[in-house]
Motif scaffolding. Sequence first.
Motif, PDB file in Angstrom:
ATOM      1  N   LEU C 104       1.089  -1.218   0.179  1.00  0.00           N
ATOM      2  CA  LEU C 104      -0.143   0.109   0.021  1.00  0.00           C
ATOM      3  C   LEU C 104       0.889   1.160  -0.106  1.00  0.00           C
ATOM      4  N   THR C 105       0.227   2.339  -0.541  1.00  0.00           N
ATOM      5  CA  THR C 105       1.185   3.472  -0.287  1.00  0.00           C
ATOM      6  C   THR C 105       1.170   4.312   0.964  1.00  0.00           C
ATOM      7  N   VAL C 106       2.076   5.093   1.212  1.00  0.00           N
ATOM      8  CA  VAL C 106       2.139   5.794   2.528  1.00  0.00           C
ATOM      9  C   VAL C 106       0.968   6.347   2.972  1.00  0.00           C
ATOM     10  N   PHE C 107       0.353   7.181   2.090  1.00  0.00           N
ATOM     11  CA  PHE C 107      -1.039   7.508   2.497  1.00  0.00           C
ATOM     12  C   PHE C 107      -2.178   6.501   2.969  1.00  0.00           C
ATOM     13  N   GLU C 108      -2.055   5.445   2.094  1.00  0.00           N
ATOM     14  CA  GLU C 108      -3.112   4.254   2.537  1.00  0.00           C
ATOM     15  C   GLU C 108      -2.698   3.392   3.543  1.00  0.00           C
ATOM     16  N   ASN C 109      -1.471   3.542   3.865  1.00  0.00           N
ATOM     17  CA  ASN C 109      -0.863   2.892   5.176  1.00  0.00           C
ATOM     18  C   ASN C 109      -1.497   3.797   6.352  1.00  0.00           C
ATOM     19  N   VAL C 110      -1.440   4.927   6.571  1.00  0.00           N
ATOM     20  CA  VAL C 110      -1.682   5.759   7.554  1.00  0.00           C
ATOM     21  C   VAL C 110      -3.206   5.828   7.563  1.00  0.00           C
ATOM     22  N   ALA C 144      -3.908  12.693   6.150  1.00  0.00           N
ATOM     23  CA  ALA C 144      -2.832  13.551   5.419  1.00  0.00           C
ATOM     24  C   ALA C 144      -1.955  14.442   6.467  1.00  0.00           C
ATOM     25  N   GLU C 145      -2.543  14.855   7.433  1.00  0.00           N
ATOM     26  CA  GLU C 145      -1.949  15.597   8.412  1.00  0.00           C
ATOM     27  C   GLU C 145      -0.719  14.544   9.260  1.00  0.00           C
ATOM     28  N   ILE C 146      -1.091  13.637   9.343  1.00  0.00           N
ATOM     29  CA  ILE C 146      -0.235  12.850  10.197  1.00  0.00           C
ATOM     30  C   ILE C 146       1.120  12.623   9.108  1.00  0.00           C
ATOM     31  N   VAL C 147       0.741  12.243   8.126  1.00  0.00           N
ATOM     32  CA  VAL C 147       1.895  12.161   6.969  1.00  0.00           C
ATOM     33  C   VAL C 147       2.897  13.205   6.944  1.00  0.00           C
ATOM     34  N   GLU C 148       2.059  14.521   7.055  1.00  0.00           N
ATOM     35  CA  GLU C 148       2.856  15.681   7.094  1.00  0.00           C
ATOM     36  C   GLU C 148       3.668  15.910   8.208  1.00  0.00           C
ATOM     37  N   THR C 149       3.090  15.843   9.440  1.00  0.00           N
ATOM     38  CA  THR C 149       3.727  15.797  10.735  1.00  0.00           C
ATOM     39  C   THR C 149       5.014  14.883  10.798  1.00  0.00           C
ATOM     40  N   MET C 150       4.900  13.846  10.149  1.00  0.00           N
ATOM     41  CA  MET C 150       5.914  13.056  10.295  1.00  0.00           C
ATOM     42  C   MET C 150       7.035  13.138   9.193  1.00  0.00           C
ATOM     43  N   GLY C 151       6.785  14.206   8.273  1.00  0.00           N
ATOM     44  CA  GLY C 151       7.552  14.670   7.431  1.00  0.00           C
ATOM     45  C   GLY C 151       7.737  13.910   5.905  1.00  0.00           C
ATOM     46  N   LEU C 152       6.723  13.218   5.874  1.00  0.00           N
ATOM     47  CA  LEU C 152       6.689  12.192   4.593  1.00  0.00           C
ATOM     48  C   LEU C 152       5.800  12.625   3.360  1.00  0.00           C
ATOM     49  N   SER C 153       5.272  13.829   3.534  1.00  0.00           N
ATOM     50  CA  SER C 153       4.366  14.590   2.542  1.00  0.00           C
ATOM     51  C   SER C 153       4.792  14.229   1.242  1.00  0.00           C
ATOM     52  N   ARG C 155       6.348  11.659  -0.177  1.00  0.00           N
ATOM     53  CA  ARG C 155       6.134  10.430  -0.236  1.00  0.00           C
ATOM     54  C   ARG C 155       4.679   9.804  -0.253  1.00  0.00           C
ATOM     55  N   MET C 156       3.794  10.662  -0.232  1.00  0.00           N
ATOM     56  CA  MET C 156       2.403  10.613   0.162  1.00  0.00           C
ATOM     57  C   MET C 156       1.915   9.064  -0.805  1.00  0.00           C
ATOM     58  N   ASN C 157       2.333   9.099  -1.910  1.00  0.00           N
ATOM     59  CA  ASN C 157       1.762   8.067  -2.890  1.00  0.00           C
ATOM     60  C   ASN C 157       2.485   7.257  -3.171  1.00  0.00           C
ATOM     61  N   ALA C 158       3.697   7.166  -2.820  1.00  0.00           N
ATOM     62  CA  ALA C 158       4.757   6.093  -2.921  1.00  0.00           C
ATOM     63  C   ALA C 158       4.278   4.879  -2.215  1.00  0.00           C
ATOM     64  N   PRO C 159       4.443   3.586  -2.831  1.00  0.00           N
ATOM     65  CA  PRO C 159       4.183   2.450  -1.976  1.00  0.00           C
ATOM     66  C   PRO C 159       5.174   2.096  -1.202  1.00  0.00           C
ATOM     67  N   ALA C 160       4.695   1.514   0.082  1.00  0.00           N
ATOM     68  CA  ALA C 160       5.773   1.506   1.246  1.00  0.00           C
ATOM     69  C   ALA C 160       7.191   0.779   1.005  1.00  0.00           C
ATOM     70  N   SER C 161       6.817  -0.311  -0.103  1.00  0.00           N
ATOM     71  CA  SER C 161       7.899  -1.072  -0.563  1.00  0.00           C
ATOM     72  C   SER C 161       9.182  -0.299  -0.900  1.00  0.00           C
ATOM     73  N   LEU C 162       8.905   0.908  -1.350  1.00  0.00           N
ATOM     74  CA  LEU C 162       9.810   1.825  -2.022  1.00  0.00           C
ATOM     75  C   LEU C 162      10.657   2.656  -1.270  1.00  0.00           C
ATOM     76  N   LEU C 163      10.229   2.502   0.218  1.00  0.00           N
ATOM     77  CA  LEU C 163      10.610   3.930   1.022  1.00  0.00           C
ATOM     78  C   LEU C 163      12.058   3.434   1.567  1.00  0.00           C
ATOM     79  N   SER C 164      12.899   4.467   2.026  1.00  0.00           N
ATOM     80  CA  SER C 164      14.221   4.103   2.750  1.00  0.00           C
ATOM     81  C   SER C 164      14.046   3.624   4.037  1.00  0.00           C
ATOM     82  N   CYS C 165      15.022   3.025   4.448  1.00  0.00           N
ATOM     83  CA  CYS C 165      14.830   2.831   5.922  1.00  0.00           C
ATOM     84  C   CYS C 165      14.421   3.623   7.080  1.00  0.00           C
ATOM     85  N   GLY C 166      14.837   4.930   6.721  1.00  0.00           N
ATOM     86  CA  GLY C 166      14.564   5.949   7.754  1.00  0.00           C
ATOM     87  C   GLY C 166      13.142   6.452   7.466  1.00  0.00           C
ATOM     88  N   GLU C 167      12.470   6.277   6.173  1.00  0.00           N
ATOM     89  CA  GLU C 167      11.207   6.919   6.063  1.00  0.00           C
ATOM     90  C   GLU C 167      10.111   5.586   6.408  1.00  0.00           C
TER      91      GLU C 167
END
Lengths: 319, 292, 266
Positions: C104-110, C144-153, C155-167
């Motif tokens: 799922l994407t970052v947004f879908e996860n949250v 959307a707000e939480i994604v932003e607070t965590m500084g991931l805006s 990457r909002m629509n990126a699938p989680a499988s593509l995130l870096s370790c820190g992200e």
Amino acid sequence: MTLERNVLLAFLAAAALLPALVTDQYLLHLGVMALFYAILATSLNLVVGYVGEFSLGHTAFLGAGAYTAALLSTQLGLPMWATIPLAGLISALFGFGIGAITLRLQGPYFVIVTLSFAEVLRIVANNWIAVTNGPMGLAGIDQFGITNKGTFFYIVLGLTAVALYLAFRFVHSNTGRAAVAVRENRYVAQSIGVDPFGTAMQAFVLGAFLAGLAGGFYAHYISFVGPEVFRFPFMVTMIIMVLLGGKGTLIGPIAGAVIVTLLEEYLREMQELRLTLFGLIVMAVVLFLPNGLMGFIAQRREQQGAKPAPRAATKERTV
Amino acid sequence: MDLDLFLQFLTNGVVMGVFYALSALGLTLIFGLMRVVNFAHGEFYMLGGVTGWFVTSYLGLDFFSGLALVAVAMAAFGWLVDRFLIERVRGQGEEPGILLTIGLSIFLVNATLLVVGPAPMKVAGAVAEGPLFFGPIAVTKLRLIAVGVGIALIAGAHLIIRKTRLGAAMRATFQDPMAASLAGIRTGNVYAATFALGCTLAALSGMLLGSIYSAQASVGGLISLKSFVVVILGGMGSFAGAIAGGLLLGIAEAFWGGYVATGMVDVVGFVLVILILLFRPQGLFSIRAERA
Amino acid sequence: MSAPTGQSNGKSPLLRADTLCMNFGGIMAVKDFSFHIDAGETVGLIGPNGAGKTTCFNMLTGFYSPSNGRVLFKGEDITNRKPHAIARLGLVRSFQKTNVMKRLTVFENVLTGHYMAGRQSLLSTFFPGEKVRRAEREARESAAEIVETMGLSHRMNAPASLLSCGELRLLEVAVALAAKPSLLMLDEPAAGLNSHEATTFGAVLKTLVGRSIDALLIVEHNMELVMSVSDRIVVLNFGRKLAEGKPTDILENREVAEAYLGKAAA
């Protein structure tokens, strides 16, 4: 989500035009069967694609629905608008009972036990002569004087619309997301408050309901129900439709249903050769199109999306 | 209760039970150990019967040479199936394996139908027909021989797994494939060998039972289902379990058929499986340490 | 009228564990572990590998049934409750590995993390009324707000499988926060981060208590991080509590040093 909705609406609209353009009864029959299978594939996909458990006992619900409609019609003389919804409801009850037992199991156990339930129902239907008329089946189910396949086509199209609406709502709801969470990562799902069993149960019962509707329609359309409705080949056809189209998407199973129905028809002349090829096709799909047509399209679109192709995420399974 | 009748049912049940165990042995390896939910198992069995019929009636071999030839041919076939099909979906969960083997089973049944047709084929037996009497109990000689050969097969397969290098490699691989391959075991070969052995066992029981009943292209579906029942009853992956599961199923069916209703005999196995997975998911005869 | 209602709760801890034991087939993974967390606190649970930290987590959140002892959350006995039932009371945890839904994407996860706020009947799933629609809208906004607070805006629509370790680590926390927990428990949330990333991550963690959540319990191997965010440290060794106190006291504790150095030297 909007794209998906529009494609589904376009499909229904295009289908609605078919009887106006085609009067050939045989082609309309193919259309009816394609939609009948589209409902079945959609209902199976709720379990296989969204809950992520591989059910091989979905014919239990098809058969329960078909027998319910057949009995209500032949014994009580109920009309079609009553028998088909009741077929769905009785089937949903079966889904609840079978789900209560099978959804506690996972992996191969779930597969085999769902299959066992379908087999038990088949054997009962074959032997409980007083009610089911055994291997002879229930014949002469009322068709209410409908002789034009076009009318049946609109009935099954209506049912398809209902099935797609319910599936669409479910999949894009909070509960549907919870089901996907269970499929993707059971532990995380639990940690955010999702009850895996309860969520899977909702999808399972909805799937059973839709399969029951399809079964009820089938009983009236063919005007005959026998123990074959519980048999494995029906199951195989359904599962191949879901997988060829792409599980876990709403469009995939519909596409799969249309393609497989037409393909089967095209090869009907030569029974054994047809099935021999069919077996080969199944193997080829598993090996070369593991995520179905929809997965293939999504992949192509991703690759065309300029970006240097990222390392393919290996499919991961948690313990 | 009529004691003679009871003993006859029990005998029939035991004989059927040994046959069930025999036909499920291959699946014990492929499903129980390798965790491939093999829906082509019944077709391996069927191929054993059909090739057995071919080598005995066309090539004119006697039963036991035929059995040896079938064993070699089906081992090679099983090896190839694993290498070219199953290997590609290994480690992806059970789903692709199920579909692949369903596809394979559809292919094998219908290709066989195309070649030899739907008629039953009698595999030439090892001995002549005719019943033997033990007091009031009747058993045909052929069945006794089959039970004997079956027991020999079970013992042989058991020895391969327990006493040979291959067996040791198999046990290591299925416990921890990573560690096994680090230890220098070629796990790819081990998987293929296990699959080949499973396929061979299925085929040999198909030929053996084809000499008692008959070989038929369409028999596979039922064999697959019964074998799954036997393997789950026995608790996945142990020969002793499969034998116990087979006997349980055979005897339960014989008594159900004898005393309750002949029509619904096939329901017994499924009901047993449902009950067992409800109350004892690890199967009747296995102790599985499960982590939370 | 002016009774300080909040204060009466303040006396009993948010979470309390009494003499928890976990026996794995004769091996005592955790023995007589008692501790508590108060509202407003950040507690660090540390110890060498295999000390039983994750086992404790699993017992507190219902993934393991303790062999003995009990767990109270907000005064309620939750010892043998199911994990999802415990989460619904406001105790949300993360896992050491595979903490997100990779496809799922970052947004879908949250968004999925908001499950509890939008629980609905099957009927309202099919025929969503205004209430359900509003809940859905709010969940989307909040996600959307939480994604932003965590500084991931970005990457909002990126699938989680593509995130870096820190992200990924940030996304894990974001999913857990989406469930609006009262007590958040993070199991090695900084694993695999470099020291720079860990510092940033620590800064994010420090802002949580009092704002998004009532209390935080973290298991962490990165000493610098855990010492800087925690108000109190609990040390586990061989399944038993070895020490407990302020970070500064723990750093000077001889037994703790031995437990770690002994392990390191071996």
